[in-house]
Design a protein around this motif. Structure first.
Motif, PDB file in Angstrom:
ATOM      1  N   ALA A 129       5.545   8.966   1.642  1.00 55.85           N
ATOM      2  CA  ALA A 129       6.303   7.789   1.675  1.00 55.85           C
ATOM      3  C   ALA A 129       7.368   7.618   0.748  1.00 55.85           C
ATOM      4  CB  ALA A 129       5.238   6.567   1.625  1.00 55.85           C
ATOM      5  N   ARG A 131      10.500   5.286  -0.352  1.00 59.50           N
ATOM      6  CA  ARG A 131      11.297   4.195  -0.190  1.00 59.50           C
ATOM      7  C   ARG A 131      12.243   3.898  -1.041  1.00 59.50           C
ATOM      8  NH1 ARG A 131       5.947   2.404  -0.369  1.00 59.50           N
ATOM      9  NH2 ARG A 131       6.229   1.375  -2.207  1.00 59.50           N
ATOM     10  N   SER A 156      11.629  -2.188   8.017  1.00 59.30           N
ATOM     11  CA  SER A 156      10.894  -1.779   6.865  1.00 59.30           C
ATOM     12  C   SER A 156      11.398  -2.347   5.636  1.00 59.30           C
ATOM     13  CB  SER A 156      10.810  -0.222   6.878  1.00 59.30           C
ATOM     14  OG  SER A 156      10.031   0.085   7.971  1.00 59.30           O
ATOM     15  N   ILE A 160       9.281  -5.124   3.459  1.00 54.86           N
ATOM     16  CA  ILE A 160       8.394  -5.180   2.273  1.00 54.86           C
ATOM     17  C   ILE A 160       9.260  -5.826   1.180  1.00 54.86           C
ATOM     18  CG2 ILE A 160       8.198  -3.104   0.598  1.00 54.86           C
ATOM     19  CD1 ILE A 160       8.142  -1.163   3.188  1.00 54.86           C
ATOM     20  N   ASP A 236       2.888  -1.214  -3.156  1.00 49.11           N
ATOM     21  CA  ASP A 236       2.396  -0.057  -2.126  1.00 49.11           C
ATOM     22  C   ASP A 236       1.579  -0.601  -0.843  1.00 49.11           C
ATOM     23  OD1 ASP A 236       3.794   1.626  -3.760  1.00 49.11           O
ATOM     24  OD2 ASP A 236       2.018   2.221  -4.956  1.00 49.11           O
ATOM     25  N   TRP A 239       3.341  -1.111   2.422  1.00 47.45           N
ATOM     26  CA  TRP A 239       3.892  -0.163   3.258  1.00 47.45           C
ATOM     27  C   TRP A 239       2.816   0.737   3.749  1.00 47.45           C
ATOM     28  CZ3 TRP A 239       3.764   4.917   3.760  1.00 47.45           C
ATOM     29  CH2 TRP A 239       4.850   5.605   4.567  1.00 47.45           C
ATOM     30  N   PRO A 240       2.703   0.938   5.085  1.00 47.98           N
ATOM     31  CA  PRO A 240       3.591   0.772   5.843  1.00 47.98           C
ATOM     32  C   PRO A 240       3.601  -0.512   6.792  1.00 47.98           C
ATOM     33  CG  PRO A 240       2.367   2.267   7.162  1.00 47.98           C
ATOM     34  CD  PRO A 240       1.707   2.163   5.493  1.00 47.98           C
TER      35      PRO A 240
END
Length: 261
Positions: A129, A131, A156, A160, A236, A239-240
């Motif tokens: 992952a 980001r 996303s 987030i 964290d 996500w996702p």
């Protein structure tokens, strides 16, 4: 034919580049759309260079492999010539260079005849992952209307990091390919490309509530649904992001399979 090897390689490579850029959008599997003019210029240059090379080699007399001449050789010179001609096994050279150089035509032929597909679930699954390094904050207002079409990356980021939680109560539509998690979950996934496929990064959204059977990996779908918040913003655990689906529709892979950053 070995004397025309370099020309053939240039022509094949240039032809392959032009094939995926002229009259086709196959080049979008590998690079951004803005690089198309540069690819066309490169392909034309390679083809022209190959033609010039072929003409020059055709006009140049081919030298005899044995370096024969009408003048007699000294005995020790003849012996040296024989040794150089025989060489080591598997390393014979001709006027166009070592025969192994013909292997360089294989990548060009592959691109010309069988263009590799766009990156898919395998590439997405190999990448951890990743980001964008951004803090939690406000995002620009979303346009009115439902459903709202967003990229996987846009959804996303807002899910987030958006402190205004602008996705709350909105129906969104996402398009991407299917990937699977180890725990049985599945995701609508998209790769983001800055320049070319080599720098691709992965974005994905976990889909909940879909009544359809689990679709095979790499199936392209359009999913309509609503955001399901989870975790603390910017953490964290967020996500996702999650999307509660109302509809899942199979679609064709778009001509440009990658999202822009």
């Amino acid at each position: 034919m070995r004397r025309y090897g370099p020309a053939a390689l240039l022509l094949l490579t240039g032809g392959a580049v032009l094939r995926i850029t002229l009259g086709s959008e196959l080049y979008l599997r590998y690079v951004q759309a803005g690089l198309r003019p540069y690819l066309i210029v490169s392909g034309v240059a390679l083809v022209l260079l190959g033609l010039v090379t072929a003409v020059l080699r055709h006009r140049t007399p081919e030298h005899d492999d044995h370096h024969e001449s009408h003048e007699p050789h000294e005995p020790h010179e003849s012996h040296l010539d024989d040794e150089q001609e025989v060489g080591h096994e598997g390393h014979s050279h001709g006027p166009a260079g070592p025969r192994v150089a013909w292997l360089l035509t294989l990548p060009a032929l592959a691109l010309l005849l069988f263009p590799p597909p766009a990156l898919g679930s395998y590439s997405a699954g190999r990448e951890a992952a990743q980001r964008a390094a951004q803090g939690v904050g406000a995002f620009p207002a979303l346009p009115a209307g439902n459903p709202l079409t967003l990229t996987v990356g846009e959804f996303s980021s807002r899910a987030i990091y958006d402190s205004e939680r602008s996705l709350t109560g909105r129906t969104v539509r996402l398009t991407g390919f299917v990937t699977h998690g180890d725990d049985g979950a599945w995701y609508v996934t998209r790769l983001t490309v800055t320049c070319c496929a080599a720098d691709a990064t992965t974005g994905k959204v976990e889909i909940r509530g879909a009544d359809d059977d689990v679709l095979p990996a790499d199936t392209w779908v359009t999913v309509t649904g609503t955001w399901l918040p989870k975790g603390e913003l910017g953490s964290d655990a967020a996500w996702p992001p999650l999307l509660t689906a109302t509809t899942v529709t199979r679609v064709k892979q778009p001509a440009d399979p990658y999202e822009k950053p």
